[in-house]
Design a protein around this motif. Structure first.
Motif, PDB file in Angstrom:
ATOM      1  N   SER A   1      60.518 -26.706  29.479  1.00 49.91           N
ATOM      2  CA  SER A   1      59.125 -27.142  29.585  1.00 49.91           C
ATOM      3  C   SER A   1      58.196 -25.962  29.815  1.00 49.91           C
ATOM      4  O   SER A   1      57.087 -25.913  29.263  1.00 49.91           O
ATOM      5  CB  SER A   1      58.984 -28.154  30.736  1.00 49.91           C
TER       6      SER A   1
ATOM      7  N   SER B   1      61.182 -36.297  38.617  1.00 42.39           N
ATOM      8  CA  SER B   1      61.384 -37.492  39.438  1.00 42.39           C
ATOM      9  C   SER B   1      62.839 -37.915  39.410  1.00 42.39           C
ATOM     10  O   SER B   1      63.579 -37.596  38.469  1.00 42.39           O
ATOM     11  CB  SER B   1      60.492 -38.646  38.952  1.00 42.39           C
TER      12      SER B   1
ATOM     13  N   ILE C   1      64.141 -37.631  35.574  1.00 39.73           N
ATOM     14  CA  ILE C   1      63.113 -37.464  34.544  1.00 39.73           C
ATOM     15  C   ILE C   1      62.410 -36.124  34.729  1.00 39.73           C
ATOM     16  O   ILE C   1      62.002 -35.772  35.838  1.00 39.73           O
ATOM     17  CB  ILE C   1      62.074 -38.604  34.594  1.00 39.73           C
ATOM     18  N   VAL C   2      62.291 -35.395  33.630  1.00 40.84           N
ATOM     19  CA  VAL C   2      61.498 -34.157  33.590  1.00 40.84           C
ATOM     20  C   VAL C   2      60.450 -34.348  32.504  1.00 40.84           C
ATOM     21  O   VAL C   2      60.803 -34.541  31.329  1.00 40.84           O
ATOM     22  CB  VAL C   2      62.369 -32.926  33.300  1.00 40.84           C
ATOM     23  N   ALA C   3      59.176 -34.314  32.888  1.00 40.71           N
ATOM     24  CA  ALA C   3      58.091 -34.543  31.929  1.00 40.71           C
ATOM     25  C   ALA C   3      57.096 -33.398  31.985  1.00 40.71           C
ATOM     26  O   ALA C   3      56.849 -32.826  33.050  1.00 40.71           O
ATOM     27  CB  ALA C   3      57.394 -35.870  32.234  1.00 40.71           C
ATOM     28  N   ASP C   4      56.532 -33.060  30.821  1.00 42.68           N
ATOM     29  CA  ASP C   4      55.484 -32.038  30.774  1.00 42.68           C
ATOM     30  C   ASP C   4      54.350 -32.518  29.880  1.00 42.68           C
ATOM     31  O   ASP C   4      54.470 -33.558  29.218  1.00 42.68           O
ATOM     32  CB  ASP C   4      56.053 -30.704  30.252  1.00 42.68           C
ATOM     33  N   ASP C   5      53.221 -31.793  29.887  1.00 41.60           N
ATOM     34  CA  ASP C   5      52.066 -32.170  29.071  1.00 41.60           C
ATOM     35  C   ASP C   5      51.819 -31.148  27.963  1.00 41.60           C
ATOM     36  O   ASP C   5      50.679 -30.837  27.629  1.00 41.60           O
ATOM     37  CB  ASP C   5      50.814 -32.331  29.948  1.00 41.60           C
TER      38      ASP C   5
ATOM     39  N   GLY D   1      54.754 -31.517  22.986  1.00 43.12           N
ATOM     40  CA  GLY D   1      55.657 -32.637  22.762  1.00 43.12           C
ATOM     41  C   GLY D   1      56.702 -32.366  21.705  1.00 43.12           C
ATOM     42  O   GLY D   1      56.837 -31.255  21.190  1.00 43.12           O
TER      43      GLY D   1
ATOM     44  N   SER E   1      57.982 -39.256  24.435  1.00 39.57           N
ATOM     45  CA  SER E   1      56.655 -38.645  24.494  1.00 39.57           C
ATOM     46  C   SER E   1      55.986 -38.941  25.826  1.00 39.57           C
ATOM     47  O   SER E   1      56.161 -40.017  26.403  1.00 39.57           O
ATOM     48  CB  SER E   1      55.778 -39.173  23.351  1.00 39.57           C
ATOM     49  N   THR E   2      55.248 -37.972  26.307  1.00 41.95           N
ATOM     50  CA  THR E   2      54.419 -38.138  27.503  1.00 41.95           C
ATOM     51  C   THR E   2      52.994 -38.438  27.048  1.00 41.95           C
ATOM     52  O   THR E   2      52.464 -37.745  26.183  1.00 41.95           O
ATOM     53  CB  THR E   2      54.429 -36.861  28.361  1.00 41.95           C
TER      54      THR E   2
ATOM     55  N   THR F   1      58.957 -35.985  27.458  1.00 43.93           N
ATOM     56  CA  THR F   1      59.615 -36.599  28.614  1.00 43.93           C
ATOM     57  C   THR F   1      61.110 -36.675  28.347  1.00 43.93           C
ATOM     58  O   THR F   1      61.536 -37.234  27.326  1.00 43.93           O
ATOM     59  CB  THR F   1      59.073 -38.011  28.892  1.00 43.93           C
TER      60      THR F   1
ATOM     61  N   THR G   1      64.663 -38.066  29.814  1.00 43.78           N
ATOM     62  CA  THR G   1      65.203 -39.045  30.762  1.00 43.78           C
ATOM     63  C   THR G   1      66.725 -38.995  30.719  1.00 43.78           C
ATOM     64  O   THR G   1      67.325 -39.154  29.659  1.00 43.78           O
ATOM     65  CB  THR G   1      64.726 -40.470  30.427  1.00 43.78           C
TER      66      THR G   1
END
Length: 362
Positions: A272, A289, A300-304, A307, A344-345, A351, A353
């Motif tokens: 990320s 999270s 969960i690892v999410a970034d903005d 994508g 997708s975030t 994202t 999961t």
């Protein structure tokens, strides 16, 4: 298990089976005598002696079989049949000599019977050969079974070692990329004469590498410990990116003590940073999270960032070694009992999961 211990266990098993087998034969033989007639006096003293004779003769069989073990199949088959026949005849002959010495009156009956007595002797010889053939069959059957079990254990051990080596390779091949970026950043700080910040990065790098090298990829740690190790890594990245990097952690109480593979999240966060933070002028944010739902530990690892092109299934402009390695590592550890999904975030970003079986330390 040490080789000496294996040999000792095999010897112990052989003697237990020898004693148990010949004791069972003696008991069965005596019951047969009781069914068909009345045994002579002191017959219970005679039986252990002939059983011991049989045991000694089978020790000779064992020596022959071990001597011909490496020979071709034809030689071994000839040795089994020939040795079993000779052993059976010798055993019945020894039994007869002992029997007629203990019970001379039976010898007179044998001589009086003539041909019938010889026929009975021949019948006893055949039964003795059959006993030795059965012993030989059991010997080879048990031996082949033990060898197959040893082969299976060696195979499973080899598979385990191969999996462990592959897991280590998958994890450690990520370190050179991270190390290059960090050393490059330290070099830049030194050139800019920002020695205090450069020294801080060296210390944080040292802490992270020490933790990374001390932890086995096969080891299970708690989510709380994984987050702490992740923060060691992010301490370094925060020095590189400063305010351009925004972090969010949301770890539920039920997930904190759940077990997971060590350093599983670091390559995902590194991915990320590479695609969502470093390539954006304004930087980016990363959220981590962990929750427990329906017997599953969900990470969960999410970034903005930009994508993932879900139609092609790869990151923009290729790359994504961390994603591929993490997916492979999960597959090696959990097989089909895990899932690794990319999504997708909103409004943009990636994202990741992960779901693995939830477990806790005893």
């Amino acid at each position: 298990m040490p080789l000496d211990r294996v040999i000792e266990d095999k010897q112990r098993l052989f003697w237990l089976l020898q004693l148990g087998g010949w004791s069972s034969w003696a008991a069965t033989f005596y019951l047969g005598i009781l069914v068909w007639g009345e045994p002579p006096d002191n017959y219970l003293l005679y039986l252990p002696i002939i059983a011991a004779m049989g045991m000694l003769i089978t020790l000779a069989l064992r020596w022959i079989y071990r001597s011909t073990w490496e020979r071709n199949l034809g030689t071994r088959a000839f040795a089994i049949l020939g040795a079993s026949y000779c052993a059976g005849v010798v055993w019945v002959l020894c039994r007869s000599v002992l029997f007629y010495n203990l019970y001379p009156q039976e010898l007179d009956k044998f001589e009086q019977q003539g041909g019938a007595g010889l026929a009975m002797y021949f019948s006893n010889s055949i039964s003795g050969v059959w006993v030795m053939l059965v012993w030989s069959a059991l010997y080879f059957g048990i031996k082949y079974y033990l060898l197959s079990q040893e082969e299976k254990q060696r195979y499973l051990k080899a598979i385990s070692m191969a999996q462990e080596a592959q897991l280590k390779m998958l994890r450690y091949q990520l370190n050179p990329h991270f190390l290059f970026n960090t050393l490059n950043a330290i070099s830049t700080l030194i050139l800019d004469k920002d020695t205090e910040l450069a020294n801080s990065m060296v210390m944080k790098l040292s802490r992270f590498l020490r933790y990374s090298l001390d932890n086995d990829p096969m080891q299970q740690i708690t989510v709380a410990e994984e987050v702490e190790s992740l923060k060691l890594y992010l301490d370094i990245e925060e020095v590189r990116f400063g305010e351009r990097l925004t972090l969010h952690f949301a770890i539920s109480e039920s997930a904190e003590k759940a077990l997971m593979p060590s350093l599983l999240l670091q390559p995902l966060v590194e991915n990320s940073i590479k695609y969502a933070v470093s390539r954006s002028i304004n930087g980016g944010s990363i959220a981590v999270s962990a929750t427990v739902e329906d017997g599953c530990l969900q990470l969960i690892v999410a970034d903005d960032g930009p994508g993932l092109d879900l139609r092609q299934g790869r990151l923009p402009k290729g790359g994504g070694v961390g994603l591929a390695n993490t997916r492979e590592r999960l597959s090696q550890i959990y097989g089909e009992k895990q899932s690794f999904r990319l999504g997708s975030t909103e409004p943009h970003g990636l994202t990741i999961t992960i779901c693995i079986p939830v477990s806790y330390a005893d």
